[in-house]
Motif scaffolding. Structure first.
Motif, PDB file in Angstrom:
ATOM      1  N   PRO A   1      -6.442  -4.975  -3.508  1.00 25.82           N
ATOM      2  CA  PRO A   1      -5.184  -5.726  -3.429  1.00 25.82           C
ATOM      3  C   PRO A   1      -5.348  -7.101  -4.079  1.00 25.82           C
ATOM      4  O   PRO A   1      -6.319  -7.802  -3.823  1.00 25.82           O
ATOM      5  CB  PRO A   1      -4.915  -5.838  -1.936  1.00 25.82           C
ATOM      6  CG  PRO A   1      -6.158  -5.411  -1.247  1.00 25.82           C
ATOM      7  CD  PRO A   1      -7.036  -4.724  -2.223  1.00 25.82           C
ATOM      8  N   ILE A   2      -4.416  -7.438  -4.954  1.00 25.35           N
ATOM      9  CA  ILE A   2      -4.428  -8.739  -5.618  1.00 25.35           C
ATOM     10  C   ILE A   2      -3.443  -9.681  -4.934  1.00 25.35           C
ATOM     11  O   ILE A   2      -3.762 -10.839  -4.668  1.00 25.35           O
ATOM     12  CB  ILE A   2      -4.074  -8.596  -7.111  1.00 25.35           C
ATOM     13  CG1 ILE A   2      -5.127  -7.751  -7.823  1.00 25.35           C
ATOM     14  CG2 ILE A   2      -3.932  -9.965  -7.778  1.00 25.35           C
ATOM     15  CD1 ILE A   2      -4.750  -7.382  -9.252  1.00 25.35           C
ATOM     16  N   ALA A   3      -2.237  -9.169  -4.642  1.00 22.79           N
ATOM     17  CA  ALA A   3      -1.204  -9.996  -4.009  1.00 22.79           C
ATOM     18  C   ALA A   3      -0.217  -9.096  -3.289  1.00 22.79           C
ATOM     19  O   ALA A   3       0.043  -7.972  -3.715  1.00 22.79           O
ATOM     20  CB  ALA A   3      -0.478 -10.829  -5.056  1.00 22.79           C
ATOM     21  N   THR A   4       0.335  -9.596  -2.201  1.00 21.09           N
ATOM     22  CA  THR A   4       1.373  -8.870  -1.476  1.00 21.09           C
ATOM     23  C   THR A   4       2.326  -9.867  -0.827  1.00 21.09           C
ATOM     24  O   THR A   4       1.921 -10.974  -0.473  1.00 21.09           O
ATOM     25  CB  THR A   4       0.766  -7.914  -0.420  1.00 21.09           C
ATOM     26  OG1 THR A   4       1.808  -7.066   0.086  1.00 21.09           O
ATOM     27  CG2 THR A   4       0.121  -8.656   0.716  1.00 21.09           C
ATOM     28  N   THR A   5       3.580  -9.452  -0.715  1.00 23.96           N
ATOM     29  CA  THR A   5       4.559 -10.299  -0.046  1.00 23.96           C
ATOM     30  C   THR A   5       5.635  -9.441   0.596  1.00 23.96           C
ATOM     31  O   THR A   5       5.903  -8.332   0.134  1.00 23.96           O
ATOM     32  CB  THR A   5       5.217 -11.307  -1.013  1.00 23.96           C
ATOM     33  OG1 THR A   5       5.905 -12.300  -0.253  1.00 23.96           O
ATOM     34  CG2 THR A   5       6.198 -10.640  -1.952  1.00 23.96           C
ATOM     35  N   THR A   6       6.214  -9.951   1.660  1.00 21.29           N
ATOM     36  CA  THR A   6       7.400  -9.373   2.280  1.00 21.29           C
ATOM     37  C   THR A   6       8.476 -10.440   2.221  1.00 21.29           C
ATOM     38  O   THR A   6       8.253 -11.574   2.678  1.00 21.29           O
ATOM     39  CB  THR A   6       7.127  -8.972   3.740  1.00 21.29           C
ATOM     40  OG1 THR A   6       6.076  -7.990   3.764  1.00 21.29           O
ATOM     41  CG2 THR A   6       8.373  -8.400   4.400  1.00 21.29           C
ATOM     42  N   LEU A   7       9.615 -10.109   1.656  1.00 22.33           N
ATOM     43  CA  LEU A   7      10.680 -11.096   1.523  1.00 22.33           C
ATOM     44  C   LEU A   7      11.234 -11.480   2.891  1.00 22.33           C
ATOM     45  O   LEU A   7      11.637 -10.620   3.666  1.00 22.33           O
ATOM     46  CB  LEU A   7      11.811 -10.562   0.644  1.00 22.33           C
ATOM     47  CG  LEU A   7      11.474 -10.245  -0.812  1.00 22.33           C
ATOM     48  CD1 LEU A   7      12.720  -9.731  -1.530  1.00 22.33           C
ATOM     49  CD2 LEU A   7      10.900 -11.472  -1.508  1.00 22.33           C
TER      50      LEU A   7
ATOM     51  N   SER B   1      11.989  -6.377   2.083  1.00 19.78           N
ATOM     52  CA  SER B   1      11.431  -5.677   0.924  1.00 19.78           C
ATOM     53  C   SER B   1      10.008  -6.167   0.697  1.00 19.78           C
ATOM     54  O   SER B   1       9.724  -7.353   0.876  1.00 19.78           O
ATOM     55  CB  SER B   1      12.275  -5.954  -0.326  1.00 19.78           C
ATOM     56  OG  SER B   1      13.558  -5.392  -0.199  1.00 19.78           O
ATOM     57  N   THR B   2       9.107  -5.256   0.351  1.00 20.40           N
ATOM     58  CA  THR B   2       7.714  -5.641   0.130  1.00 20.40           C
ATOM     59  C   THR B   2       7.267  -5.289  -1.287  1.00 20.40           C
ATOM     60  O   THR B   2       7.720  -4.314  -1.874  1.00 20.40           O
ATOM     61  CB  THR B   2       6.752  -4.947   1.124  1.00 20.40           C
ATOM     62  OG1 THR B   2       6.845  -3.529   0.948  1.00 20.40           O
ATOM     63  CG2 THR B   2       7.085  -5.301   2.555  1.00 20.40           C
ATOM     64  N   PHE B   3       6.372  -6.122  -1.809  1.00 22.14           N
ATOM     65  CA  PHE B   3       5.806  -5.955  -3.146  1.00 22.14           C
ATOM     66  C   PHE B   3       4.298  -6.166  -3.036  1.00 22.14           C
ATOM     67  O   PHE B   3       3.862  -7.206  -2.553  1.00 22.14           O
ATOM     68  CB  PHE B   3       6.374  -6.986  -4.117  1.00 22.14           C
ATOM     69  CG  PHE B   3       7.870  -6.969  -4.224  1.00 22.14           C
ATOM     70  CD1 PHE B   3       8.502  -6.209  -5.190  1.00 22.14           C
ATOM     71  CD2 PHE B   3       8.666  -7.710  -3.341  1.00 22.14           C
ATOM     72  CE1 PHE B   3       9.884  -6.186  -5.300  1.00 22.14           C
ATOM     73  CE2 PHE B   3      10.039  -7.696  -3.442  1.00 22.14           C
ATOM     74  CZ  PHE B   3      10.655  -6.930  -4.421  1.00 22.14           C
ATOM     75  N   THR B   4       3.519  -5.181  -3.477  1.00 29.59           N
ATOM     76  CA  THR B   4       2.053  -5.306  -3.454  1.00 29.59           C
ATOM     77  C   THR B   4       1.509  -4.943  -4.829  1.00 29.59           C
ATOM     78  O   THR B   4       1.891  -3.932  -5.412  1.00 29.59           O
ATOM     79  CB  THR B   4       1.431  -4.393  -2.398  1.00 29.59           C
ATOM     80  OG1 THR B   4       1.999  -4.712  -1.109  1.00 29.59           O
ATOM     81  CG2 THR B   4      -0.080  -4.556  -2.335  1.00 29.59           C
ATOM     82  N   LEU B   5       0.607  -5.785  -5.333  1.00 25.74           N
ATOM     83  CA  LEU B   5      -0.039  -5.555  -6.609  1.00 25.74           C
ATOM     84  C   LEU B   5      -1.505  -5.231  -6.350  1.00 25.74           C
ATOM     85  O   LEU B   5      -2.209  -5.968  -5.642  1.00 25.74           O
ATOM     86  CB  LEU B   5       0.052  -6.809  -7.492  1.00 25.74           C
ATOM     87  CG  LEU B   5      -0.639  -6.730  -8.857  1.00 25.74           C
ATOM     88  CD1 LEU B   5       0.038  -5.717  -9.760  1.00 25.74           C
ATOM     89  CD2 LEU B   5      -0.634  -8.124  -9.502  1.00 25.74           C
ATOM     90  N   TYR B   6      -1.968  -4.119  -6.933  1.00 25.75           N
ATOM     91  CA  TYR B   6      -3.358  -3.692  -6.827  1.00 25.75           C
ATOM     92  C   TYR B   6      -3.992  -3.709  -8.205  1.00 25.75           C
ATOM     93  O   TYR B   6      -3.343  -3.377  -9.202  1.00 25.75           O
ATOM     94  CB  TYR B   6      -3.472  -2.264  -6.288  1.00 25.75           C
ATOM     95  CG  TYR B   6      -2.988  -2.086  -4.878  1.00 25.75           C
ATOM     96  CD1 TYR B   6      -3.848  -2.271  -3.805  1.00 25.75           C
ATOM     97  CD2 TYR B   6      -1.673  -1.707  -4.618  1.00 25.75           C
ATOM     98  CE1 TYR B   6      -3.406  -2.096  -2.502  1.00 25.75           C
ATOM     99  CE2 TYR B   6      -1.219  -1.535  -3.324  1.00 25.75           C
ATOM    100  CZ  TYR B   6      -2.093  -1.726  -2.275  1.00 25.75           C
ATOM    101  OH  TYR B   6      -1.652  -1.568  -0.982  1.00 25.75           O
ATOM    102  N   GLY B   7      -5.271  -4.050  -8.262  1.00 25.02           N
ATOM    103  CA  GLY B   7      -6.065  -3.912  -9.473  1.00 25.02           C
ATOM    104  C   GLY B   7      -6.935  -2.680  -9.321  1.00 25.02           C
ATOM    105  O   GLY B   7      -7.442  -2.397  -8.230  1.00 25.02           O
ATOM    106  N   ILE B   8      -7.134  -1.952 -10.407  1.00 25.16           N
ATOM    107  CA  ILE B   8      -7.996  -0.769 -10.395  1.00 25.16           C
ATOM    108  C   ILE B   8      -9.266  -1.115 -11.159  1.00 25.16           C
ATOM    109  O   ILE B   8      -9.213  -1.512 -12.323  1.00 25.16           O
ATOM    110  CB  ILE B   8      -7.323   0.440 -11.026  1.00 25.16           C
ATOM    111  CG1 ILE B   8      -6.050   0.785 -10.255  1.00 25.16           C
ATOM    112  CG2 ILE B   8      -8.272   1.630 -11.075  1.00 25.16           C
ATOM    113  CD1 ILE B   8      -5.283   1.930 -10.843  1.00 25.16           C
ATOM    114  N   LYS B   9     -10.394  -0.969 -10.475  1.00 20.34           N
ATOM    115  CA  LYS B   9     -11.688  -1.218 -11.111  1.00 20.34           C
ATOM    116  C   LYS B   9     -12.080  -0.020 -11.963  1.00 20.34           C
ATOM    117  O   LYS B   9     -11.678   1.112 -11.695  1.00 20.34           O
ATOM    118  CB  LYS B   9     -12.765  -1.403 -10.045  1.00 20.34           C
ATOM    119  CG  LYS B   9     -12.678  -2.700  -9.300  1.00 20.34           C
ATOM    120  CD  LYS B   9     -13.854  -2.772  -8.343  1.00 20.34           C
ATOM    121  CE  LYS B   9     -13.967  -4.091  -7.683  1.00 20.34           C
ATOM    122  NZ  LYS B   9     -15.137  -4.151  -6.804  1.00 20.34           N
ATOM    123  N   ALA B  10     -12.891  -0.285 -12.960  1.00 19.56           N
ATOM    124  CA  ALA B  10     -13.433   0.809 -13.763  1.00 19.56           C
ATOM    125  C   ALA B  10     -14.304   1.690 -12.874  1.00 19.56           C
ATOM    126  O   ALA B  10     -14.997   1.195 -11.989  1.00 19.56           O
ATOM    127  CB  ALA B  10     -14.259   0.258 -14.917  1.00 19.56           C
TER     128      ALA B  10
END
Length: 171
Positions: free
Chosen positions: A7-13, A161-170
């Motif tokens: 997880p890089i960032a997450t928020t709930t409005l 509403s929720t927004f979550t950004l994930y990074g995928i490792k190699a």
């Protein structure tokens, strides 16, 4: 099993908002995934879309399919000012949130256009609806450092509403 999603960032409005921005995205992953659980805050239908690095020019294209228990359709757009990620989401008349899962490939690469695949579901009607979109950002290749999650028609996203950004490792 190796941990590949971070997880890089997450928020709930806490209140309705026209968009949400993921900024200062590190270039340390191979791909990105956005998971959004969203609905519109009024009876205006929201049509989710992305903009990368503040680009509002006609560098986005997308093709999508969607269907319910009784019908199906497809369409495409080229030279758009944002990247459409799926079918519309209902507003306050629905108690349900729609789920959008959007994958952004090679986001840190500076030699290729960016490809996006998005899947979504709608549970705001008797039929329900699912869809899939494939799109591309065709700006001169650059790494994505900012993602604006917006609506093509300017509708606001509802509180909760929720927004979550994930990074995928190699691997």
């Amino acid at each position: 099993m190796a941990k590949t999603y971070e997880p890089i960032a997450t928020t709930t409005l806490g209140s309705a908002a026209a968009s949400y921005t993921f900024s200062s995205i590190p270039a340390t992953y191979t791909d990105l995934i956005i998971v959004a659980s969203i609905k519109a805050d009024s009876t205006t239908i929201a049509t989710p879309a992305l903009r990368f690095n503040g680009d509002t020019t006609s560098n986005y294209s997308a093709t999508w399919i969607y269907g319910s228990g009784s019908s199906a359709a497809s369409s495409r757009t080229g030279s758009a000012t944002s990247l459409y990620t799926g079918d519309y989401i209902a507003g306050v008349e629905s108690t349900n949130f729609a789920t959008f899962i959007t994958e952004i490939f090679n986001y840190a690469n500076t030699t290729t256009f960016k490809t996006v695949i998005s899947r979504n579901n709608q549970v705001n009607s008797a039929d329900g609806e699912t869809g899939a979109t494939v799109g591309q950002w065709r700006k001169t290749p650059e790494a994505i450092t900012t993602i604006l999650y917006t609506s093509t028609n300017g509708a606001n996203y509802a509180a909760g509403s929720t927004f979550t950004l994930y990074g995928i490792k190699a691997a």
